[in-house]
Structure formats: C-alpha cells, structure tokens
Design a protein around this motif. Sequence first.
Motif, PDB file in Angstrom:
ATOM      1  N   ALA A   1      15.179  -4.270   3.112  1.00 38.85           N
ATOM      2  CA  ALA A   1      15.215  -2.881   3.566  1.00 38.85           C
ATOM      3  C   ALA A   1      14.787  -2.747   5.026  1.00 38.85           C
ATOM      4  O   ALA A   1      14.800  -1.648   5.580  1.00 38.85           O
ATOM      5  N   GLY A   2      14.395  -3.860   5.636  1.00 36.33           N
ATOM      6  CA  GLY A   2      13.948  -3.822   7.034  1.00 36.33           C
ATOM      7  C   GLY A   2      12.683  -2.988   7.225  1.00 36.33           C
ATOM      8  O   GLY A   2      12.514  -2.351   8.261  1.00 36.33           O
ATOM      9  N   ILE A   3      11.818  -2.987   6.236  1.00 41.38           N
ATOM     10  CA  ILE A   3      10.595  -2.174   6.356  1.00 41.38           C
ATOM     11  C   ILE A   3       9.356  -3.057   6.399  1.00 41.38           C
ATOM     12  O   ILE A   3       9.382  -4.206   5.977  1.00 41.38           O
ATOM     13  N   SER A   4       8.267  -2.483   6.914  1.00 39.59           N
ATOM     14  CA  SER A   4       6.953  -3.120   6.841  1.00 39.59           C
ATOM     15  C   SER A   4       6.042  -2.219   6.027  1.00 39.59           C
ATOM     16  O   SER A   4       5.981  -1.016   6.288  1.00 39.59           O
ATOM     17  N   PRO A   5       5.328  -2.787   5.065  1.00 39.70           N
ATOM     18  CA  PRO A   5       4.335  -1.980   4.347  1.00 39.70           C
ATOM     19  C   PRO A   5       3.061  -1.880   5.186  1.00 39.70           C
ATOM     20  O   PRO A   5       2.928  -2.576   6.198  1.00 39.70           O
ATOM     21  N   ASP A   6       2.133  -1.036   4.767  1.00 43.10           N
ATOM     22  CA  ASP A   6       0.827  -0.969   5.431  1.00 43.10           C
ATOM     23  C   ASP A   6      -0.086  -2.072   4.910  1.00 43.10           C
ATOM     24  O   ASP A   6      -0.978  -2.528   5.613  1.00 43.10           O
ATOM     25  N   ILE A   7       0.141  -2.446   3.655  1.00 47.95           N
ATOM     26  CA  ILE A   7      -0.650  -3.504   3.016  1.00 47.95           C
ATOM     27  C   ILE A   7       0.310  -4.368   2.195  1.00 47.95           C
ATOM     28  O   ILE A   7       1.215  -3.839   1.542  1.00 47.95           O
ATOM     29  N   LEU A   8       0.141  -5.677   2.284  1.00 46.09           N
ATOM     30  CA  LEU A   8       1.045  -6.606   1.597  1.00 46.09           C
ATOM     31  C   LEU A   8       0.224  -7.589   0.761  1.00 46.09           C
ATOM     32  O   LEU A   8      -0.763  -8.151   1.259  1.00 46.09           O
ATOM     33  N   CYS A   9       0.641  -7.808  -0.495  1.00 39.58           N
ATOM     34  CA  CYS A   9      -0.029  -8.786  -1.354  1.00 39.58           C
ATOM     35  C   CYS A   9       0.857 -10.006  -1.559  1.00 39.58           C
ATOM     36  O   CYS A   9       2.038  -9.872  -1.874  1.00 39.58           O
ATOM     37  N   LEU A  10       0.260 -11.192  -1.396  1.00 40.86           N
ATOM     38  CA  LEU A  10       0.972 -12.451  -1.614  1.00 40.86           C
ATOM     39  C   LEU A  10       0.189 -13.305  -2.605  1.00 40.86           C
ATOM     40  O   LEU A  10      -1.034 -13.207  -2.682  1.00 40.86           O
ATOM     41  N   GLY A  11       0.883 -14.150  -3.341  1.00 42.45           N
ATOM     42  CA  GLY A  11       0.209 -15.051  -4.284  1.00 42.45           C
ATOM     43  C   GLY A  11       1.205 -16.095  -4.754  1.00 42.45           C
ATOM     44  O   GLY A  11       2.052 -16.529  -3.982  1.00 42.45           O
TER      45      GLY A  11
ATOM     46  N   MET B   1      11.546   5.261   0.483  1.00 40.00           N
ATOM     47  CA  MET B   1      10.137   5.332   0.079  1.00 40.00           C
ATOM     48  C   MET B   1       9.231   5.176   1.299  1.00 40.00           C
ATOM     49  O   MET B   1       8.230   5.896   1.435  1.00 40.00           O
ATOM     50  N   ARG B   2       9.578   4.242   2.180  1.00 39.20           N
ATOM     51  CA  ARG B   2       8.800   4.051   3.409  1.00 39.20           C
ATOM     52  C   ARG B   2       8.758   5.359   4.215  1.00 39.20           C
ATOM     53  O   ARG B   2       7.708   5.785   4.692  1.00 39.20           O
ATOM     54  N   GLN B   3       9.944   6.005   4.333  1.00 40.48           N
ATOM     55  CA  GLN B   3      10.016   7.274   5.080  1.00 40.48           C
ATOM     56  C   GLN B   3       9.138   8.339   4.434  1.00 40.48           C
ATOM     57  O   GLN B   3       8.404   9.049   5.127  1.00 40.48           O
ATOM     58  N   LEU B   4       9.222   8.439   3.108  1.00 41.30           N
ATOM     59  CA  LEU B   4       8.446   9.471   2.407  1.00 41.30           C
ATOM     60  C   LEU B   4       6.948   9.252   2.596  1.00 41.30           C
ATOM     61  O   LEU B   4       6.201  10.204   2.804  1.00 41.30           O
ATOM     62  N   CYS B   5       6.511   7.985   2.515  1.00 41.86           N
ATOM     63  CA  CYS B   5       5.087   7.687   2.736  1.00 41.86           C
ATOM     64  C   CYS B   5       4.675   8.126   4.134  1.00 41.86           C
ATOM     65  O   CYS B   5       3.605   8.712   4.324  1.00 41.86           O
ATOM     66  N   ASP B   6       5.518   7.845   5.115  1.00 37.25           N
ATOM     67  CA  ASP B   6       5.202   8.240   6.491  1.00 37.25           C
ATOM     68  C   ASP B   6       5.148   9.761   6.620  1.00 37.25           C
ATOM     69  O   ASP B   6       4.230  10.311   7.221  1.00 37.25           O
ATOM     70  N   GLU B   7       6.147  10.427   6.042  1.00 38.63           N
ATOM     71  CA  GLU B   7       6.183  11.899   6.144  1.00 38.63           C
ATOM     72  C   GLU B   7       4.950  12.545   5.527  1.00 38.63           C
ATOM     73  O   GLU B   7       4.483  13.569   6.003  1.00 38.63           O
ATOM     74  N   HIS B   8       4.442  11.938   4.450  1.00 41.10           N
ATOM     75  CA  HIS B   8       3.318  12.553   3.746  1.00 41.10           C
ATOM     76  C   HIS B   8       1.981  11.905   4.080  1.00 41.10           C
ATOM     77  O   HIS B   8       0.962  12.234   3.465  1.00 41.10           O
ATOM     78  N   GLY B   9       1.976  10.977   5.026  1.00 42.43           N
ATOM     79  CA  GLY B   9       0.719  10.349   5.434  1.00 42.43           C
ATOM     80  C   GLY B   9       0.039   9.586   4.315  1.00 42.43           C
ATOM     81  O   GLY B   9      -1.176   9.675   4.123  1.00 42.43           O
ATOM     82  N   VAL B  10       0.825   8.856   3.534  1.00 38.31           N
ATOM     83  CA  VAL B  10       0.284   8.054   2.432  1.00 38.31           C
ATOM     84  C   VAL B  10       0.598   6.589   2.748  1.00 38.31           C
ATOM     85  O   VAL B  10       1.678   6.284   3.266  1.00 38.31           O
ATOM     86  N   LEU B  11      -0.333   5.678   2.449  1.00 32.32           N
ATOM     87  CA  LEU B  11      -0.081   4.258   2.743  1.00 32.32           C
ATOM     88  C   LEU B  11       0.905   3.671   1.734  1.00 32.32           C
ATOM     89  O   LEU B  11       1.037   4.161   0.618  1.00 32.32           O
TER      90      LEU B  11
END
Length: 370
Positions: free
Chosen positions: A208-218, A176-186
């Motif tokens: 998965a060893g990934i970083s999102p562009d935006i992360l929510c914590l609570g 999913m991370r790769q697909l977002c990058d390929e399509h320029g979507v956050l």
Amino acid sequence: IHGYNHPVLNAAIETQLQDMAHVMFGGLTHVPAVTLARKLVELTPDGLEKVLFADSGSVAVEVALKMAIQYWHARGESRQRFLSLRSGYHGDTFGAMSVCDPVTGMHGLFSSALASQLFAPAPEPAFGQPGTEEHLKPVQQLLEEQGREIAAVILEPIVQGAGGMRFYSADYLRRMRQLCDEHGVLLIADEIATGFGRTGKLFACEWAGISPDILCLGKSLTGGYLSLAATLTTEHIAGTISSNPPGVFMHGPTFMANPLACSVANASIDLLLKSPWQARIETIQDGLETGLAPCRELPGVSEVRVLGAIGVVELRQAVDMRAIQPAFVEAGMWVRPFGKLVYLMPAYVMETQDLRELCAATVDVVSRYS
Ligand SMILES: *Cc1c(COP(=O)(O)O)cnc(C)c1O
C-alpha cells in the motif's frame, strides 16, 4: 524462511556464544543489537527510526500498545483504548488477546478478564480487488464517535494470519492510513507473520506504500531460530515519550535484545537479502497456485487462496485435528491445520519438487479428511 539447520545461522549463534550469551540491556548495549537495530531501521518503511527489542511477538504487541498509550500520556491525553479488526490475531498475552478477534482469536475463555476494545468488521475487499469507501465506513464512524479515546488502530497489513488467514486489498490499508491521519489516531502494523518477504514484499505495508507509526516484527526476524521480536516507531513518538515524565518508555524485559538472538537475526537478514528471495517467492507462489488448484474441485473446500509464500485451503467445516495431523505426518509432511484452515507457509529455499510433493500430499489428505 531459510529451512532447518542452516550452517550460516548455526555459525552465527555458535560464534556469539563463544563471546557472550547475554547481558541485561539496562544502560548497556552490544554490537549485535546495534547492528540489528540499524538494519531494521534501514529496511523497514520510512519514518521508523527507533527500535525496542522484545522477547516474543506477543510482547512486541504489548510494547506497541504501551507505546501508543504512553505517547498520548506524554501529550497530556488519556487514551487507553484500541480499535482492532475482526479476524485479527495479535498474540496470547493479555493486551494482545484484547485486540484479537473475540471469536476466532482463541481467547473466548478469558474474555471477561480482557480490556474492552473496539472492533471494526474484517477488512475487505479481497487482495487485488479495488477498495471502496463503503468498506471503511464502520472504521470512519468509530473514529468520528470515539476517536478521542482511541490510542491507536492495530491491524495486520494485507494478510490476517491465525485469526482467519485472509488476504485483503491494499486500498483498504491505504485508506486506513488516511483515516488515522485525519482523526489523529496512531496506526500500529503487526508484521510479525508478514515481515521479511512472506507476502512477496519485504514488508506487507509496501503493497500500500504506507508507513505505520508503530511496527511489530517477530517470527522470521531470526529465521525462526530463537524467540526475538522488535517494535519500531518514529523519532516523534519516541522523542515525545522520552521528553516527558517519567522520561523513559516503561518497559524493560530481562532478556531484551538477547545477543544470541540478535546475532542469528543479523545473519538471517543478510542471508535473505543476498538471496534471490523475490524470485524464489514468485516460484513458490506459482507452485502453490498450481499444486493446490485441485483442492478447488473438492466438495469440502470453500476456497483456495495464495499470496506470496502462503497457501490456504479453507474448508467448509473445521478439520478433525486428531485424524488429519497424523495423516500429514504419515505422508512425510509437517503441516498444522487449525479450524477450517489447512495452510502452507514453506521455507523460501524449498525446491520445486518438494513443493510439488507438499501440495500433492495436501490435496490427498484434504480430499480424504474434509
Ligand atoms: C505469531 C503472531 C503473534 C504472536 O507472536 P508470538 O511470538 O507467538 O508471541 C502476533 N501477531 C501476529 C500477526 C502473529 O502471527
């Protein structure tokens, strides 16, 4: 995550209370918030450098959605839609409701008042299974066809919580991370339920060893003591928003970064990191596996699954809450089943014997009420 009435957490709030309960965070700052922001930047996956404190998980999701929209606005693009996953849950406010599963998200009654979003099938395969391209075909297709309208993909990494308590493959998340990058979507990762060790990693994205562009914590951010949440993003996204009109991110709640909540969050994180949390969660995982295993033999049960300090007994039919909840209370347990799901998310400090009793009560109550 640290249990109830913890002396260190109680003291953190009491000490801060003697100093200052709150100040509006507009143009002002304070030590508990700065300390907490630094900690979060350090602990969360790489690249997340900027923090916005919000009042609750749902608001942190609203903030994430708004950040994504404002980022594209700053780049001269109008992208106001989101791609979400079936069985997802992201909160109870309007933006958050719009990206929840339209059926299991508990918001059907409001459907015509919600923004219409795009949905891909619930993520598969199950946790621990190798992923295949075919599971992400629907996502790929939506990104190919409508990528230019989509501000971001939003998902709960690895564990989908209140929308189904499902655990899915790290390969899915990586792809999913790769697909977002390929399509320029956050990519927005909602770790409100998974953050701070619950799945066995400090953050579920680490599987998965990934970083999102935006992360929510609570939730566990304050050890469950006070309502506080945070939305983190990259230098690039924050910078793009701030260097284009209107020049600031358009969100500023009155109780942003409440000092009492920030103080207890700081104490909770320190307590967690000083503790042998990984070993504790492994012990809880083993205890849940062993303790809930007898449920697999029950005719009313369709699946038992465990990941980290999360144990789920999925039934074939929805439970009768009015019957099952008092039965748990009578057994001395505070458990809140919903729909077809009886789930346990114990405090990390739970002793082996307590966990054994909790699981035994669960097996007993489920066998009587399923
Ligand atoms: C609980 C939860 C929320 C909403 O948080 P609140 O503090 O209840 O508003 C959002 N996303 C996920 C994944 C959650 O588990």
